[in-house]
Design a protein around this motif. Structure first.
Motif, PDB file in Angstrom:
ATOM      1  N   UNK A 197       0.825  -1.213   0.000  1.00 14.21           N
ATOM      2  CA  UNK A 197       0.000   0.000   0.000  1.00 14.21           C
ATOM      3  C   UNK A 197       0.859   1.263   0.000  1.00 14.21           C
ATOM      4  N   UNK A 198       1.999   1.213   0.691  1.00 11.16           N
ATOM      5  CA  UNK A 198       2.839   2.402   0.854  1.00 11.16           C
ATOM      6  C   UNK A 198       3.695   2.713  -0.364  1.00 11.16           C
ATOM      7  N   UNK A 199       3.735   1.831  -1.359  1.00 11.94           N
ATOM      8  CA  UNK A 199       4.623   2.018  -2.510  1.00 11.94           C
ATOM      9  C   UNK A 199       4.194   3.210  -3.354  1.00 11.94           C
ATOM     10  N   UNK A 200       5.172   4.007  -3.782  1.00 13.48           N
ATOM     11  CA  UNK A 200       4.907   5.123  -4.683  1.00 13.48           C
ATOM     12  C   UNK A 200       5.478   4.878  -6.071  1.00 13.48           C
ATOM     13  N   UNK A 201       6.536   4.071  -6.157  1.00  9.18           N
ATOM     14  CA  UNK A 201       7.100   3.672  -7.445  1.00  9.18           C
ATOM     15  C   UNK A 201       7.875   2.375  -7.268  1.00  9.18           C
ATOM     16  N   UNK A 202       8.231   1.763  -8.390  1.00 10.33           N
ATOM     17  CA  UNK A 202       8.900   0.461  -8.340  1.00 10.33           C
ATOM     18  C   UNK A 202      10.302   0.554  -7.740  1.00 10.33           C
ATOM     19  N   UNK A 203      11.001   1.645  -8.012  1.00 10.22           N
ATOM     20  CA  UNK A 203      12.396   1.765  -7.584  1.00 10.22           C
ATOM     21  C   UNK A 203      12.533   1.769  -6.065  1.00 10.22           C
ATOM     22  N   UNK A 204      11.571   2.397  -5.368  1.00 13.64           N
ATOM     23  CA  UNK A 204      11.676   2.530  -3.914  1.00 13.64           C
ATOM     24  C   UNK A 204      10.762   1.575  -3.149  1.00 13.64           C
ATOM     25  N   UNK A 205       9.974   0.754  -3.867  1.00 14.45           N
ATOM     26  CA  UNK A 205       9.059  -0.161  -3.188  1.00 14.45           C
ATOM     27  C   UNK A 205       9.851  -1.221  -2.416  1.00 14.45           C
ATOM     28  N   UNK A 206       9.523  -1.451  -1.140  1.00  9.71           N
ATOM     29  CA  UNK A 206      10.269  -2.442  -0.354  1.00  9.71           C
ATOM     30  C   UNK A 206       9.994  -3.882  -0.781  1.00  9.71           C
TER      31      UNK A 206
ATOM     32  N   UNK B 124      25.755  -4.772   9.897  1.00 13.03           N
ATOM     33  CA  UNK B 124      25.136  -3.440   9.902  1.00 13.03           C
ATOM     34  C   UNK B 124      23.632  -3.503  10.158  1.00 13.03           C
ATOM     35  N   UNK B 125      23.017  -4.663   9.910  1.00 15.60           N
ATOM     36  CA  UNK B 125      21.564  -4.781  10.062  1.00 15.60           C
ATOM     37  C   UNK B 125      20.792  -4.268   8.867  1.00 15.60           C
ATOM     38  N   UNK B 126      21.518  -3.847   7.817  1.00 16.09           N
ATOM     39  CA  UNK B 126      20.857  -3.338   6.609  1.00 16.09           C
ATOM     40  C   UNK B 126      20.353  -4.523   5.782  1.00 16.09           C
ATOM     41  N   UNK B 127      19.114  -4.444   5.343  1.00 12.69           N
ATOM     42  CA  UNK B 127      18.548  -5.492   4.505  1.00 12.69           C
ATOM     43  C   UNK B 127      19.081  -5.350   3.076  1.00 12.69           C
ATOM     44  N   UNK B 128      19.381  -6.478   2.459  1.00 14.71           N
ATOM     45  CA  UNK B 128      19.917  -6.500   1.103  1.00 14.71           C
ATOM     46  C   UNK B 128      18.858  -7.005   0.123  1.00 14.71           C
ATOM     47  N   UNK B 129      18.953  -6.582  -1.144  1.00  8.94           N
ATOM     48  CA  UNK B 129      17.947  -7.018  -2.122  1.00  8.94           C
ATOM     49  C   UNK B 129      18.142  -8.466  -2.578  1.00  8.94           C
ATOM     50  N   UNK B 130      17.058  -9.239  -2.536  1.00 11.11           N
ATOM     51  CA  UNK B 130      17.058 -10.634  -2.988  1.00 11.11           C
ATOM     52  C   UNK B 130      15.838 -10.875  -3.874  1.00 11.11           C
ATOM     53  N   UNK B 131      15.905 -11.956  -4.641  1.00 18.79           N
ATOM     54  CA  UNK B 131      14.733 -12.464  -5.357  1.00 18.79           C
ATOM     55  C   UNK B 131      14.406 -13.821  -4.744  1.00 18.79           C
TER      56      UNK B 131
ATOM     57  N   UNK C 294      29.429  -1.640  -4.625  1.00 20.34           N
ATOM     58  CA  UNK C 294      29.623  -1.423  -3.184  1.00 20.34           C
ATOM     59  C   UNK C 294      28.351  -0.943  -2.490  1.00 20.34           C
ATOM     60  N   UNK C 295      27.442  -0.299  -3.231  1.00 20.01           N
ATOM     61  CA  UNK C 295      26.190   0.199  -2.643  1.00 20.01           C
ATOM     62  C   UNK C 295      25.114  -0.886  -2.594  1.00 20.01           C
ATOM     63  N   UNK C 296      25.319  -1.954  -3.332  1.00 20.55           N
ATOM     64  CA  UNK C 296      24.375  -3.070  -3.372  1.00 20.55           C
ATOM     65  C   UNK C 296      22.946  -2.611  -3.695  1.00 20.55           C
ATOM     66  N   UNK C 297      22.842  -1.835  -4.746  1.00 22.02           N
ATOM     67  CA  UNK C 297      21.530  -1.368  -5.212  1.00 22.02           C
ATOM     68  C   UNK C 297      20.817  -2.505  -5.925  1.00 22.02           C
ATOM     69  N   UNK C 298      19.512  -2.585  -5.726  1.00 19.07           N
ATOM     70  CA  UNK C 298      18.758  -3.679  -6.344  1.00 19.07           C
ATOM     71  C   UNK C 298      18.670  -3.480  -7.852  1.00 19.07           C
ATOM     72  N   UNK C 299      18.676  -4.582  -8.570  1.00 19.04           N
ATOM     73  CA  UNK C 299      18.535  -4.557 -10.026  1.00 19.04           C
ATOM     74  C   UNK C 299      17.052  -4.502 -10.346  1.00 19.04           C
ATOM     75  N   UNK C 300      16.650  -3.519 -11.138  1.00 22.35           N
ATOM     76  CA  UNK C 300      15.238  -3.352 -11.497  1.00 22.35           C
ATOM     77  C   UNK C 300      14.894  -4.236 -12.693  1.00 22.35           C
TER      78      UNK C 300
ATOM     79  N   UNK D 210      -1.734   7.799  -6.952  1.00 20.64           N
ATOM     80  CA  UNK D 210      -0.837   6.950  -6.171  1.00 20.64           C
ATOM     81  C   UNK D 210       0.056   6.138  -7.078  1.00 20.64           C
ATOM     82  N   UNK D 211       0.247   4.856  -6.723  1.00 22.11           N
ATOM     83  CA  UNK D 211       1.149   4.003  -7.491  1.00 22.11           C
ATOM     84  C   UNK D 211       0.603   3.711  -8.884  1.00 22.11           C
TER      85      UNK D 211
END
Length: 394
Positions: free
Chosen positions: A175-184, A265-272, A294-300, A312-313
């Motif tokens: 519900x909180x998603x505004x776009x695909x790039x930032x959606x958790x 660090x407790x930071x969640x990493x992107x997985x499929x 090094x930033x481990x950005x998720x692949x869209x 909204x979305x």
């Protein structure tokens, strides 16, 4: 479990404990159900709007038997025009890719640009065999729902790039998603038969575990599409519903570490994470970032197409923008046809002594109903109802 010995692209579900996999499956399925529930009203509005296409003729019994069931083609015509115009622009005969040389032009740069253009057009029009039909279908859905998606990725089983159409009902976001790039969390609902799943298991893409055919839950959008197409699912249609989650997780043994101190660090990493809905088995868990990043950005993987930017979305489609107008146009058209029917085949009342049929049904065009009336001339035994011609204003 130590992360280092495993290849970056390895299926981590093969080495993670079954108890942990069960927790991951339970958590993700609960999150998926919440995400689905949050957009139920959107699905209901979309489902009702599909009737405005008028592809399936309605046999109506109200307000009388044989009333007009025609649908005004306002939505269908608009959708067809958009699809035809867009297809012509996005998929021209020479191919969709064009190149431009930035900066000073040289013969070498222009030759390179020409090679890039020709190669990309060859890939899209010849090698990626689903690109043309999927884009064509997407351009029909887009003006209806307001949002459609393309999934662009390299398919290991086909050994080539893929650009597949994903309808809005098969891509679920929170519900909180505004776009695909930032959606958790982005969930792609896939439907595969036994053989497709088995191929991926043998290829090592999925874990080789026993899964069962899924008694798929009712989906109002899919049911409406099937109704319009006139198809239905067979009893022996062994289909698996595969949920593919593009999600951020903090997996035990594969945590994000501070490069200087080595601490978690407790930071969640992107997985499929892929799981089978019927058996609830996790089939694969793969990292969704580049090994050297090094930033481990998720692949869209997904591209969002919007007909009109919404609030909204999801975008707004013709169902939202002129759905009310289409309903009014349909009601008006039906009123005109019904008024013409009554005018051409007048109904009314007749003296009971001249009995043709009983009075248990409502008055229809061309019908005369029994009434109690004094005897006399047969001309006096009938009274046509005062139906008017269709008005010029209507």
């Amino acid at each position: 479990v130590e992360a280092e010995p495993y290849n970056h692209d390895a299926n981590l579900a093969e080495v993670i404990d079954d108890g942990v996999l069960g927790e991951i499956s339970s958590d993700l399925r609960a999150a998926y159900e919440d995400d689905k529930e949050s957009r139920e009203e959107w699905k209901e509005a979309y489902t009702k709007g599909l009737d405005l296409l008028g592809i399936k003729y309605q046999e109506r019994t109200q307000p009388f038997e044989g009333a007009s069931g025609v649908t005004h083609p306002l939505i269908a015509e608009s959708v067809t025009q958009f699809q035809a115009q867009s297809y012509k622009e996005l998929l021209p005969a020479g191919g969709p890719v064009k190149t431009q040389v930035i900066g000073s032009k040289t013969a070498e740069k222009e030759a390179q640009a020409s090679r890039v253009k020709n190669f990309m057009n060859y890939q899209i029009t010849e090698v990626m065999e689903e690109f043309d039909p999927d884009t064509d279908q997407m351009l029909f859905y887009l003006p209806l729902s307001g949002s459609t998606f393309k999934k662009v990725y390299f398919d290991q089983s086909k050994n080539r790039a893929v650009s597949a159409f994903v309808p809005a009902e098969d891509l679920v976001v929170p519900y909180s998603a505004t776009d695909l790039a930032t959606s958790p969390r982005v969930t792609h609902v896939l439907r595969m038969d036994d053989n497709q799943v088995r191929k991926l298991q043998v290829a090592g893409v999925y874990r080789d575990v026993e899964i069962s055919a899924d008694d798929e839950m009712d989906d109002i959008v899919k049911d409406k599409v099937d109704e319009i197409e006139g198809v239905s699912r067979g009893y022996k249609d062994d289909t698996h519903t595969i949920l593919e989650f593009h999600v951020d997780l903090d997996l035990e043994g594969f945590e994000d570490l501070n490069p200087e101190t080595g601490e978690k660090t407790g930071i969640k990493l992107p997985y499929i994470v892929t799981l089978d809905q019927g058996s609830k088995e996790v089939l694969s868990i793969r990292r969704n970032y580049k090994a050297e990043d090094p930033l481990r950005k998720k692949i869209d993987y997904f591209v969002h197409f919007k007909f009109l930017p919404g609030l909204g979305f999801y975008g707004f489609g013709l169902i939202h923008m002129i759905g009310g107008l289409s309903k009014t146009a349909t009601a008006t058209l039906r009123s005109l046809i019904d008024a013409g029917s009554f005018s051409n085949m007048p109904a009314g009342f007749k003296q009971r002594g001249i009995r043709l049929r009983d009075e248990a049904e409502s008055i229809k065009p061309g019908e005369f109903r029994d009434v109690d009336a004094p005897g006399g001339n047969i001309r006096d035994a009938f009274m046509p109802l005062p139906f008017k011609e269709p008005s010029a204003t209507l």
